[in-house]
Design a protein around this motif. Sequence first.
Motif, short mmCIF file in Angstrom:
data_model
loop_
_atom_site.label_atom_id
_atom_site.label_comp_id
_atom_site.label_asym_id
_atom_site.label_seq_id
_atom_site.Cartn_x
_atom_site.Cartn_y
_atom_site.Cartn_z
N THR A 1 -8.71 -5.22 2.15
CA THR A 1 -8.19 -3.78 1.95
C THR A 1 -8.41 -2.94 3.18
O THR A 1 -7.26 -2.33 3.42
CB THR A 1 -8.83 -3.24 0.83
N PHE B 1 0.93 -1.13 0.01
CA PHE B 1 0.05 0.02 0.01
C PHE B 1 0.86 1.55 -0.09
O PHE B 1 0.61 2.26 -0.69
CB PHE B 1 -0.71 -0.08 1.19
N VAL C 1 -4.88 -1.46 5.16
CA VAL C 1 -4.57 0.17 5.23
C VAL C 1 -4.68 0.44 6.81
O VAL C 1 -4.37 1.63 7.03
CB VAL C 1 -5.61 1.00 4.43
#
Length: 222
Positions: A147, A47, A151
């Motif tokens: 996801t 990321f 993050v």
Amino acid sequence: MAKLSKANARLYCGTTERIAKLAPVVGVNPTSEPVYLSDVYPGLFAFFASTNGSDRFGIIEVETSFLDSSNFLPCEWILEQSSRRKAKNAREQHRRLESYRKALDKYHDKWRESLQKVGVCIYDGYIPKKTIRRITVYDPSSNPTITNAIVNARISVADYKSTFQRNQALTRWLTGGSVTVEDWLGDDLLETPKDEREELADRLQNKFGLDIFYHEAPAKGQ
């Protein structure tokens, strides 16, 4: 927690799709830039490496038994967090991290502590293609559950310990392994409503956006 040995010598590099796909051909780090290796944060580093919301994440599994131990270094997070003087605010913390990042060579002997306490170390050398065991590519738009877990991860002594099981399951998922609802929720399993568990099970099965680009089994005797 992470502890390198002959029986447990795998760490992961999170990077861009392009760099990951080149690894079986040219290795990793041919331009001599330090590489962050982790047991549970490859998704987060991928990321960090992404440049826009449409970039796919590259995850590289590395067999560290082939690497020169003299090239391992601690990461800046462990140095900053283990310092006696604590940062007063986020700005000062960022400045301290940058300062440690420029002087990692001075703390070479702390790399094992770095890996064991925050799950991250740095390899300041070329990683040859023979060390590459698996490469996966993940589309972050394909699975919100995965996801969001990537993050929202944080690199710290406290977070590494408290979220180790979840991040370990996340890394297993990102490298093509199976993850159950029990693996994901851990101690929160019984407190999670049934409908949420069922929805989570569906999302953990959704690997539409995950591609196993490369997989090589270890040679016999290794």
